[in-house]
Design a protein around this motif. Structure first.
Motif, PDB file in Angstrom:
ATOM      1  N   GLU A   1       2.111  16.069  21.544  1.00 56.64           N
ATOM      2  CA  GLU A   1       2.053  15.569  22.749  1.00 56.64           C
ATOM      3  C   GLU A   1       3.060  15.983  23.845  1.00 56.64           C
ATOM      4  OE1 GLU A   1       0.345  11.407  20.667  1.00 56.64           O
ATOM      5  OE2 GLU A   1       2.314  11.266  21.225  1.00 56.64           O
ATOM      6  N   LEU A   2       2.444  15.885  25.353  1.00 57.07           N
ATOM      7  CA  LEU A   2       3.378  15.698  26.307  1.00 57.07           C
ATOM      8  C   LEU A   2       3.632  14.277  26.958  1.00 57.07           C
ATOM      9  CD1 LEU A   2       2.435  19.152  27.968  1.00 57.07           C
ATOM     10  CD2 LEU A   2       4.413  18.860  26.640  1.00 57.07           C
ATOM     11  N   VAL A   3       4.777  13.796  26.827  1.00 52.22           N
ATOM     12  CA  VAL A   3       4.862  12.338  27.301  1.00 52.22           C
ATOM     13  C   VAL A   3       5.689  12.537  28.633  1.00 52.22           C
ATOM     14  CG1 VAL A   3       6.112  10.361  26.693  1.00 52.22           C
ATOM     15  CG2 VAL A   3       5.412  11.948  24.780  1.00 52.22           C
ATOM     16  N   THR A   4       5.016  11.715  29.489  1.00 52.11           N
ATOM     17  CA  THR A   4       5.635  11.370  30.796  1.00 52.11           C
ATOM     18  C   THR A   4       5.493  10.182  31.244  1.00 52.11           C
ATOM     19  OG1 THR A   4       3.399  11.817  32.161  1.00 52.11           O
ATOM     20  CG2 THR A   4       4.675  13.970  31.590  1.00 52.11           C
ATOM     21  N   ALA A   5       6.189   9.529  32.321  1.00 47.24           N
ATOM     22  CA  ALA A   5       6.157   8.390  32.866  1.00 47.24           C
ATOM     23  C   ALA A   5       4.863   8.147  33.433  1.00 47.24           C
ATOM     24  CB  ALA A   5       7.225   8.258  33.902  1.00 47.24           C
ATOM     25  N   ARG A   6       4.157   6.896  33.338  1.00 50.02           N
ATOM     26  CA  ARG A   6       2.898   6.695  34.020  1.00 50.02           C
ATOM     27  C   ARG A   6       2.941   7.058  35.298  1.00 50.02           C
ATOM     28  NH1 ARG A   6      -1.077   4.614  30.935  1.00 50.02           N
ATOM     29  NH2 ARG A   6      -0.587   3.919  28.816  1.00 50.02           N
ATOM     30  N   ASN A   7       4.164   6.824  36.050  1.00 51.85           N
ATOM     31  CA  ASN A   7       4.128   7.039  37.356  1.00 51.85           C
ATOM     32  C   ASN A   7       5.408   7.799  37.856  1.00 51.85           C
ATOM     33  OD1 ASN A   7       1.737   5.164  38.509  1.00 51.85           O
ATOM     34  ND2 ASN A   7       2.959   3.766  37.505  1.00 51.85           N
ATOM     35  N   PRO A   8       5.290   9.027  37.609  1.00 53.26           N
ATOM     36  CA  PRO A   8       6.440  10.014  37.822  1.00 53.26           C
ATOM     37  C   PRO A   8       7.089  10.016  38.880  1.00 53.26           C
ATOM     38  CG  PRO A   8       4.763  11.292  37.224  1.00 53.26           C
ATOM     39  CD  PRO A   8       4.167   9.771  37.354  1.00 53.26           C
ATOM     40  N   GLY A   9       6.445   9.880  39.965  1.00 55.38           N
ATOM     41  CA  GLY A   9       6.870   9.955  41.417  1.00 55.38           C
ATOM     42  C   GLY A   9       6.821  11.383  41.751  1.00 55.38           C
ATOM     43  N   MET A  10       6.513  12.226  40.906  1.00 52.11           N
ATOM     44  CA  MET A  10       6.429  13.822  41.430  1.00 52.11           C
ATOM     45  C   MET A  10       5.101  14.235  40.890  1.00 52.11           C
ATOM     46  SD  MET A  10      10.244  15.819  41.006  1.00 52.11           S
ATOM     47  CE  MET A  10      10.429  15.298  39.436  1.00 52.11           C
ATOM     48  N   PRO A  11       4.055  14.360  41.726  1.00 51.18           N
ATOM     49  CA  PRO A  11       2.765  14.847  41.059  1.00 51.18           C
ATOM     50  C   PRO A  11       2.786  16.086  40.481  1.00 51.18           C
ATOM     51  CG  PRO A  11       2.564  13.918  43.429  1.00 51.18           C
ATOM     52  CD  PRO A  11       3.882  14.181  43.053  1.00 51.18           C
ATOM     53  N   VAL A  12       3.864  16.997  40.677  1.00 52.11           N
ATOM     54  CA  VAL A  12       4.004  18.242  40.149  1.00 52.11           C
ATOM     55  C   VAL A  12       4.380  18.133  38.777  1.00 52.11           C
ATOM     56  CG1 VAL A  12       6.544  18.623  40.368  1.00 52.11           C
ATOM     57  CG2 VAL A  12       5.156  20.666  40.469  1.00 52.11           C
ATOM     58  N   ILE A  13       4.731  17.005  38.198  1.00 50.31           N
ATOM     59  CA  ILE A  13       5.135  17.106  36.863  1.00 50.31           C
ATOM     60  C   ILE A  13       3.538  17.084  36.100  1.00 50.31           C
ATOM     61  CG2 ILE A  13       5.635  15.131  34.902  1.00 50.31           C
ATOM     62  CD1 ILE A  13       7.781  14.392  36.786  1.00 50.31           C
ATOM     63  N   PHE A  14       2.609  16.389  36.508  1.00 46.57           N
ATOM     64  CA  PHE A  14       1.416  16.366  35.804  1.00 46.57           C
ATOM     65  C   PHE A  14       0.479  17.880  36.146  1.00 46.57           C
ATOM     66  CE2 PHE A  14       0.738  11.862  37.093  1.00 46.57           C
ATOM     67  CZ  PHE A  14       1.423  11.318  35.740  1.00 46.57           C
TER      68      PHE A  14
END
Length: 319
Positions: free
Chosen positions: A270-283
């Motif tokens: 899996e790739l785990v990220t914050a639900r609201n990372p603040g940087m759309p580029v992360i998604f």
């Protein structure tokens, strides 16, 4: 620190040694360090003479780490990671418009999957400064403080979301120029003179290897760092187990070949990220990584249909 200066011919010797192991060959290390291949060889030779041990064994297929070399690499790579993180904390603010994204992943993934794609990544994301939090042992640990974390079965929670990439798959691998015996009935791996093992592997590799060596052969290699395991396989030193999420690029391009069936562990990468990372580029980066994985799997499936990888994407999508 004063004692350390006496133990080394120069700090550059350690930098050169680390680059040679991480890059896989002296030539690639030379390109990264902007020096010549012979300069890398001479620097490492001086380090070996100063320490009084051989760090590499020179073979017709290339340079292979000795036990002492493997121990030194494991020690300094962790230290270099800490130095890098400290420098990132104290450095000047990045250039305007450049966003730093920290990816937590195994050192093997960074070396054998991401680095070959770095130029493509930089072209796709010109305003992203990608940084790595490298894990040399089992893939785990906190996902706090990083933007993207590759983990197995981490799952989603109130603060983080997990994006399934692929099932955790293992397949025995070798270099095209290495030829071992066929696997006997019931054995996952063939009987060969060189099994490249990973100490403290998760999942445990014991029981997967054949009880029978190739006729008249004996021996094997064992390393604590999976980066070195894959590199030894690339150099034709034997057969190892390949995590598909690490070696998919190498299999798709024929630098490694499968020599047995695929084993599913039951876990999911899996790739785990914050639900609201603040940087759309992360998604966007996560989507790019998933697209690259899918392209690899499609290429591998076309070359080796017996591995039956065509259903992998659907299996992940049903989670």
């Amino acid at each position: 620190m004063a004692r350390l200066r006496h133990l080394l011919p120069s700090f550059n010797a350690l930098v050169t040694f680390e680059a040679a192991v991480r890059c896989g060959t002296f030539a690639r290390a030379a390109k990264e360090l902007c020096v010549t291949g012979p300069a890398v060889s001479r620097t490492i030779g001086r380090l070996e003479a100063h320490l009084g041990v051989a760090l590499f064994r020179r073979t017709s297929a290339g340079a292979v780490l000795t036990e002492e070399g493997s121990a030194l690499f494991c020690g300094i790579s962790a230290s270099f990671d800490e130095i890098e993180k400290t420098l990132l904390r104290v450095r000047q603010p990045p250039r305007s418009g450049i966003r730093t994204v920290v990816l937590s992943a195994s050192s093997a993934f960074a070396t054998h999957w991401f680095m070959p794609r770095l130029a493509d990544f930089q072209e796709r994301f010109p305003k992203v400064d990608i940084r790595f939090q490298l894990i040399s042992g089992p893939l785990g640990g906190s996902v706090d403080g990083v933007d993207i974390a590759m983990r197995f079965d981490h799952g989603s929670g109130p603060r983080h979301m997990a994006r399934a990439v692929m099932p955790e798959l293992l397949v025995p691998i070798r270099a095209p120029h290495f030829h071992g015996a066929d696997a006997p009935a019931g054995a996952f791996l063939p009987a060969v003179d060189r099994i490249i093992n990973l100490s403290n592997a998760e999942p445990d590799w014991s029981g997967l290897f054949s009880d029978h060596r190739a006729e008249g052969k004996s021996g094997g290699l064992q390393f604590s760092d999976y980066t070195v395991v894959v590199q030894a396989a690339l150099l034709g030193q034997g057969i190892a187990l390949g995590w598909l999420n690490v070696v998919s690029y190498l299999l798709a391009r024929g630098e490694l070949v499968p020599v047995g069936p695929v084993m599913k562990t039951g876990r999911t990468c899996e790739l785990v990220t914050a639900r609201n990372p603040g940087m759309p580029v992360i998604f966007d980066i996560c989507s790019w990584m998933e697209t690259e994985f899918n392209a690899d799997m499609k290429c591998i499936d076309a070359q080796y249909p017996d591995l039956a990888l065509a259903s992998v994407k659907d299996a992940v999508g049903r989670r």
